[in-house]
Design an enzyme around this catalytic site. Structure first.
Site, PDB file in Angstrom:
ATOM      1  N   ARG A 110      -5.100  -1.431 -22.469  1.00  0.00           N
ATOM      2  CA  ARG A 110      -3.699  -1.365 -21.994  1.00  0.00           C
ATOM      3  C   ARG A 110      -3.512  -0.313 -20.908  1.00  0.00           C
ATOM      4  NH1 ARG A 110      -2.587  -2.059 -27.550  1.00  0.00           N
ATOM      5  NH2 ARG A 110      -1.984  -4.198 -27.986  1.00  0.00           N
ATOM      6  N   LYS A 167      -1.521  -0.807  -5.295  1.00  0.00           N
ATOM      7  CA  LYS A 167      -1.510  -2.260  -5.512  1.00  0.00           C
ATOM      8  C   LYS A 167      -2.915  -2.694  -5.912  1.00  0.00           C
ATOM      9  CE  LYS A 167       2.168  -4.035  -2.548  1.00  0.00           C
ATOM     10  NZ  LYS A 167       2.448  -4.937  -1.393  1.00  0.00           N
ATOM     11  N   GLU A 188      -5.650  -1.543  11.291  1.00  0.00           N
ATOM     12  CA  GLU A 188      -4.614  -1.078  10.349  1.00  0.00           C
ATOM     13  C   GLU A 188      -4.166   0.350  10.694  1.00  0.00           C
ATOM     14  OE1 GLU A 188      -3.197  -2.982   7.993  1.00  0.00           O
ATOM     15  OE2 GLU A 188      -4.653  -4.533   7.437  1.00  0.00           O
ATOM     16  N   LYS A 224       1.074   5.937   5.256  1.00  0.00           N
ATOM     17  CA  LYS A 224       1.261   5.013   4.128  1.00  0.00           C
ATOM     18  C   LYS A 224       1.917   5.743   2.962  1.00  0.00           C
ATOM     19  CE  LYS A 224      -0.590   1.365   1.296  1.00  0.00           C
ATOM     20  NZ  LYS A 224      -1.613   0.350   1.080  1.00  0.00           N
ATOM     21  N   GLU A 260       7.781  -1.779  -3.729  1.00  0.00           N
ATOM     22  CA  GLU A 260       8.287  -2.734  -2.731  1.00  0.00           C
ATOM     23  C   GLU A 260       9.569  -3.392  -3.216  1.00  0.00           C
ATOM     24  OE1 GLU A 260       5.028  -4.863  -1.014  1.00  0.00           O
ATOM     25  OE2 GLU A 260       6.337  -6.077   0.251  1.00  0.00           O
ATOM     26  N   ARG A 271       8.749  -0.381   1.961  1.00  0.00           N
ATOM     27  CA  ARG A 271       7.328  -0.738   1.887  1.00  0.00           C
ATOM     28  C   ARG A 271       6.998  -1.983   2.714  1.00  0.00           C
ATOM     29  NH1 ARG A 271       3.016   0.403  -3.013  1.00  0.00           N
ATOM     30  NH2 ARG A 271       1.263  -0.474  -1.878  1.00  0.00           N
ATOM     31  N   ASN A 306       3.965  -4.271   6.487  1.00  0.00           N
ATOM     32  CA  ASN A 306       3.540  -5.620   6.847  1.00  0.00           C
ATOM     33  C   ASN A 306       3.697  -5.921   8.339  1.00  0.00           C
ATOM     34  OD1 ASN A 306       2.696  -6.462   4.293  1.00  0.00           O
ATOM     35  ND2 ASN A 306       4.818  -6.804   3.683  1.00  0.00           N
ATOM     36  N   HIS A 319       1.684  -8.647   9.892  1.00  0.00           N
ATOM     37  CA  HIS A 319       1.090  -9.400   8.791  1.00  0.00           C
ATOM     38  C   HIS A 319       1.702 -10.787   8.588  1.00  0.00           C
ATOM     39  CE1 HIS A 319      -1.019  -5.737   7.967  1.00  0.00           C
ATOM     40  NE2 HIS A 319      -1.642  -6.258   6.926  1.00  0.00           N
ATOM     41  N   HIS A 323      -1.061 -13.306   8.593  1.00  0.00           N
ATOM     42  CA  HIS A 323      -1.389 -14.162   7.454  1.00  0.00           C
ATOM     43  C   HIS A 323      -1.401 -15.639   7.854  1.00  0.00           C
ATOM     44  CE1 HIS A 323      -0.064 -10.853   4.418  1.00  0.00           C
ATOM     45  NE2 HIS A 323      -1.362 -10.805   4.632  1.00  0.00           N
ATOM     46  N   HIS A 380      -9.369 -10.105   8.501  1.00  0.00           N
ATOM     47  CA  HIS A 380      -7.978  -9.721   8.250  1.00  0.00           C
ATOM     48  C   HIS A 380      -7.445  -8.765   9.324  1.00  0.00           C
ATOM     49  CE1 HIS A 380      -4.330  -8.537   6.198  1.00  0.00           C
ATOM     50  NE2 HIS A 380      -4.720  -7.269   6.284  1.00  0.00           N
TER      51      HIS A 380
HETATM   52  N1  LIG Z   1      -4.446  -3.127  -2.555  1.00  0.00           N
HETATM   53  C1  LIG Z   1      -4.007  -3.100  -1.319  1.00  0.00           C
HETATM   54  O1  LIG Z   1      -3.003  -2.450  -1.002  1.00  0.00           O
HETATM   55  C2  LIG Z   1      -4.765  -3.839  -0.275  1.00  0.00           C
HETATM   56  C3  LIG Z   1      -4.456  -3.635   1.074  1.00  0.00           C
HETATM   57  C4  LIG Z   1      -5.224  -4.295   2.022  1.00  0.00           C
HETATM   58  C5  LIG Z   1      -6.270  -5.127   1.635  1.00  0.00           C
HETATM   59  N2  LIG Z   1      -6.546  -5.305   0.317  1.00  0.00           N
HETATM   60  C6  LIG Z   1      -7.665  -6.153  -0.119  1.00  0.00           C
HETATM   61  O2  LIG Z   1      -8.865  -5.581   0.363  1.00  0.00           O
HETATM   62  C7  LIG Z   1      -9.857  -6.605   0.449  1.00  0.00           C
HETATM   63  C8  LIG Z   1     -10.646  -6.446   1.728  1.00  0.00           C
HETATM   64  O3  LIG Z   1     -11.281  -5.189   1.719  1.00  0.00           O
HETATM   65  P1  LIG Z   1     -12.556  -4.905   2.620  1.00  0.00           P
HETATM   66  O4  LIG Z   1     -12.305  -5.362   3.997  1.00  0.00           O
HETATM   67  O5  LIG Z   1     -12.924  -3.488   2.386  1.00  0.00           O
HETATM   68  O6  LIG Z   1     -13.612  -5.932   2.038  1.00  0.00           O
HETATM   69  P2  LIG Z   1     -14.877  -5.772   1.067  1.00  0.00           P
HETATM   70  O7  LIG Z   1     -14.593  -4.890  -0.059  1.00  0.00           O
HETATM   71  O8  LIG Z   1     -15.321  -7.156   0.755  1.00  0.00           O
HETATM   72  O9  LIG Z   1     -15.964  -5.100   2.014  1.00  0.00           O
HETATM   73  C9  LIG Z   1     -16.442  -5.800   3.144  1.00  0.00           C
HETATM   74  C10 LIG Z   1     -17.972  -5.886   3.146  1.00  0.00           C
HETATM   75  O10 LIG Z   1     -18.497  -4.616   3.504  1.00  0.00           O
HETATM   76  C11 LIG Z   1     -19.496  -4.214   2.574  1.00  0.00           C
HETATM   77  N3  LIG Z   1     -19.460  -2.748   2.549  1.00  0.00           N
HETATM   78  C12 LIG Z   1     -18.534  -1.951   1.962  1.00  0.00           C
HETATM   79  N4  LIG Z   1     -18.753  -0.669   2.257  1.00  0.00           N
HETATM   80  C13 LIG Z   1     -19.842  -0.639   3.049  1.00  0.00           C
HETATM   81  C14 LIG Z   1     -20.548   0.408   3.707  1.00  0.00           C
HETATM   82  N5  LIG Z   1     -20.157   1.679   3.634  1.00  0.00           N
HETATM   83  N6  LIG Z   1     -21.640   0.059   4.440  1.00  0.00           N
HETATM   84  C15 LIG Z   1     -22.028  -1.244   4.561  1.00  0.00           C
HETATM   85  N7  LIG Z   1     -21.388  -2.259   3.980  1.00  0.00           N
HETATM   86  C16 LIG Z   1     -20.304  -1.963   3.235  1.00  0.00           C
HETATM   87  C17 LIG Z   1     -19.122  -4.885   1.295  1.00  0.00           C
HETATM   88  O11 LIG Z   1     -20.251  -5.037   0.456  1.00  0.00           O
HETATM   89  C18 LIG Z   1     -18.584  -6.227   1.789  1.00  0.00           C
HETATM   90  O12 LIG Z   1     -19.642  -7.125   1.995  1.00  0.00           O
HETATM   91  C19 LIG Z   1      -9.117  -7.926   0.358  1.00  0.00           C
HETATM   92  O13 LIG Z   1      -9.374  -8.514  -0.893  1.00  0.00           O
HETATM   93  C20 LIG Z   1      -7.645  -7.534   0.452  1.00  0.00           C
HETATM   94  O14 LIG Z   1      -6.803  -8.399  -0.275  1.00  0.00           O
HETATM   95  C21 LIG Z   1      -5.821  -4.673  -0.637  1.00  0.00           C
HETATM   96 ZN   LIG Z   2      -3.505  -5.552   6.166  1.00  0.00          ZN
END
Ligand SMILES: NC(=O)c1ccc[n+]([C@@H]2O[C@H](COP(=O)([O-])OP(=O)(O)OC[C@H]3O[C@@H](n4cnc5c(N)ncnc54)[C@H](O)[C@@H]3O)[C@@H](O)[C@H]2O)c1
Ligand SMILES: [Zn+2]
Length: 364
Positions: A119, A141, A183, A225, A235, A240, A244, A247, A251, A265
Site C-alpha cells: 500500500r 507522476k 524539454e 518544474k 494538476e 501544471r 504541456n 505537447h 502528442h 517524444h
Molecule cells: N512521470 C512523468 O512526469 C513523465 C514525464 C515525461 C516522460 N515520462 C515517461 O518517460 C518515458 C521516457 O523516458 P526516457 O526517454 O528516459 O526513456 P527510457 O527510460 O526508455 O530510456 C531510453 C533508452 O535509453 C537507455 N538509457 C538510459 N540511460 C542511459 C544511459 N545513461 N546511457 C545509455 N543508455 C541509457 C535506456 O535503456 C533506454 O533504452 C516515457 O514512458 C514517458 O511516458 C514520464
Molecule cells: Zn514531454
C-alpha cells in the site's frame, strides 16, 4: 552540488545535481538502506553500463537489482507485476525506499510499484536520461501504459530524493540527449526568458557534453518544474498544465507516427513548441520576432522545426483528430498552451480544433 527543493509540505524532497554524484552515492543513499542493502529497479541496458559505478559509489551497501528489458514495452501490467512480485519476494517493507535507476520508463514503473506495494513504500530516483533528469523524475507522476493508451494507469507518488549525475549521460545516444534537451528549452519558453538567453549561448556546449553546462541547465529546468508542481501538485488547477507547452501538438505528431523511432517524444515536443509559437503569432498573441527566434533556435541544435521536415504536411484534420482523442481534454475541450512570447506561456481552453486543423494545413 546544487540542490533544488521541491516544497510540498510533508512530501517535500531534494533534487541534488552534481557531476560525480553517482560515485558518492553512499553519502546520499546510505540512510535509505536496510540490513546493508538497497533494492534497485533498473533496465538491462542501464544496469550493464552503470552498475559498477553505482556499486562502487555505494561502498558497503549492496545494490540488489530487479531488472526489466530496456524500453517502453516494460511499462506495462506485465512489467509492473514482475517488479511488484520481485520486491515482495525480496522482503520489501513499507518503511523501505526502493531505488529507480534508469530513464523515464524505469522511474514511472518503479515509482508506480512503490506507490502500490505494501500500500505504498518510499522511493528514490537516480535518473539516467536527460529527459528523466529534467522531467519525469521530478513531480511525482508515475504510470504504466495500457491498451487504452499511454500512462493511463498510475498514481501520484513523490520520491523522497532525486539524485542527478549529468556524467551518466556520456553513454546516452546523442539523439536521445537532444530530445531530452527539448524539454529544457520548453521550461525556458514557459516562464524563464533568462534561461532561454543562457541556452542560446551555452546549449551547444551542453549538447557536446560539458558537465558544468549540463548541471546548470538541469538545475534551472528542475527549479522551473518544481515551482509549477508546488502550486499544483495534482494538476487540479491551471498551473501544471503549463508543462504541456508543445505537447498537444507533439502528442498528435507522436500518435500519427505510431510512437515509433521516427519521432522521439522530445523531437515531437520541439516541433510542437514551434507550432504553438507559430499559432500564437498568427493570432497576434506573440511577436513574429519571438516566433522566428524559437524556430531558429530549435533548428540550430538539430531538432525538427517543420512539418515538412518530418513528412507530416497536409494532414491537419488527421492531427486534429488525434488531439480530439488526447486524454488531456477537459469537458470536451482540448487544452492548448499558447504564448505571448518567450517565457510567457498561458493556458487556453477556447481554441477551436477546426482552426487548428486549418492552421496545420497551411503550416510548412
Ligand atoms: N512521470 C512523468 O512526469 C513523465 C514525464 C515525461 C516522460 N515520462 C515517461 O518517460 C518515458 C521516457 O523516458 P526516457 O526517454 O528516459 O526513456 P527510457 O527510460 O526508455 O530510456 C531510453 C533508452 O535509453 C537507455 N538509457 C538510459 N540511460 C542511459 C544511459 N545513461 N546511457 C545509455 N543508455 C541509457 C535506456 O535503456 C533506454 O533504452 C516515457 O514512458 C514517458 O511516458 C514520464
Ligand atoms: Zn514531454
Amino acid at each position: 552540488m546544487q540542490t533544488v527543493t521541491v516544497a510540498l509540505g510533508a512530501r517535500s524532497y531534494d533534487v541534488r545535481i552534481g557531476d560525480g554524484l553517482l560515485d558518492r552515492a553512499a553519502e546520499h543513499l546510505a540512510p535509505f538502506a536496510r540490513d546493508g542493502r538497497l533494492l534497485v529497479v533498473s533496465d538491462e541496458t542501464v544496469w550493464q553500463l552503470l552498475r559498477d559505478r553505482l556499486q562502487a559509489g555505494l561502498g558497503g551497501v549492496d545494490a540488489v537489482p530487479i531488472l526489466v528489458p530496456a524500453g517502453e514495452q516494460s511499462k506495462t501490467w506485465t512489467g509492473l507485476q514482475f517488479v511488484a512480485e520481485q520486491l515482495l519476494a525480496l522482503g520489501v517493507e513499507r518503511s523501505d525506499h526502493i531505488v529507480a535507476f534508469g530513464g523515464g520508463v524505469i522511474g514511472d514503473l518503479a515509482g508506480f510499484a512503490a506507490a502500490i506495494v505494501n500500500r505504498g513504500c518510499g522511493f528514490v530516483q537516480i535518473p539516467t536520461t536527460l529527459l528523466a533528469q529534467v522531467d519525469s523524475s521530478v513531480g511525482g507522476k508515475t504510470a504504466i501504459d495500457v491498451p487504452a493508451g499511454k500512462n493511463l494507469v498510475g498514481a501520484f507518488h513523490q520520491p523522497s530524493l532525486v539524485l542527478i549525475d549529468p556524467s551518466v549521460l556520456d553513454s546516452l545516444d546523442a539523439r536521445e540527449v537532444r530530445a531530452g534537451y527539448a524539454e529544457i528549452v520548453k521550461y525556458a519558453l514557459i516562464e524563464d526568458a533568462a534561461l532561454f538567453d543562457w541556452l542560446e549561448d551555452h546549449g551547444e556546449a551542453l549538447l557536446a557534453g560539458d558537465n558544468a553546462a549540463r548541471s546548470h541547465a538541469i538545475a534551472a529546468a528542475v527549479a522551473g518544474k518544481a515551482r509549477i508542481v508546488e502550486t499544483d501538485e495534482r494538476e487540479t488547477d491551471d498551473r501544471r498544465a503549463l508543462l504541456n507547452l508543445g505537447h498537444t501538438f507533439g502528442h498528435a505528431l507522436e500518435a500519427e507516427t505510431g510512437y515509433s523511432g521516427r519521432l522521439l517524444h522530445g523531437e515531437a515536443v520541439a516541433l510542437g513548441c514551434v507550432l504553438a509559437f507559430d499559432f500564437s503569432a498568427q493570432r497576434r498573441l506573440c511577436s513574429p520576432e519571438d516566433d522566428a527566434r524559437v524556430r531558429t533556435y530549435f533548428g540550430t541544435v538539430g531538432l525538427p522545426t517543420t512539418l515538412a521536415g518530418v513528412g507530416l504536411t497536409g494532414i491537419g484534420a488527421q492531427l486534429a483528430h488525434h488531439m480530439r482523442r488526447d486524454k488531456k481534454r477537459e469537458a470536451g475541450k482540448t487544452v492548448f498552451i499558447l504564448t505571448r512570447g518567450i517565457g510567457r506561456a498561458f493556458i487556453d481552453r477556447s481554441v477551436d480544433l477546426d482552426d487548428v486543423a486549418a492552421f496545420l494545413d497551411r503550416a510548412a
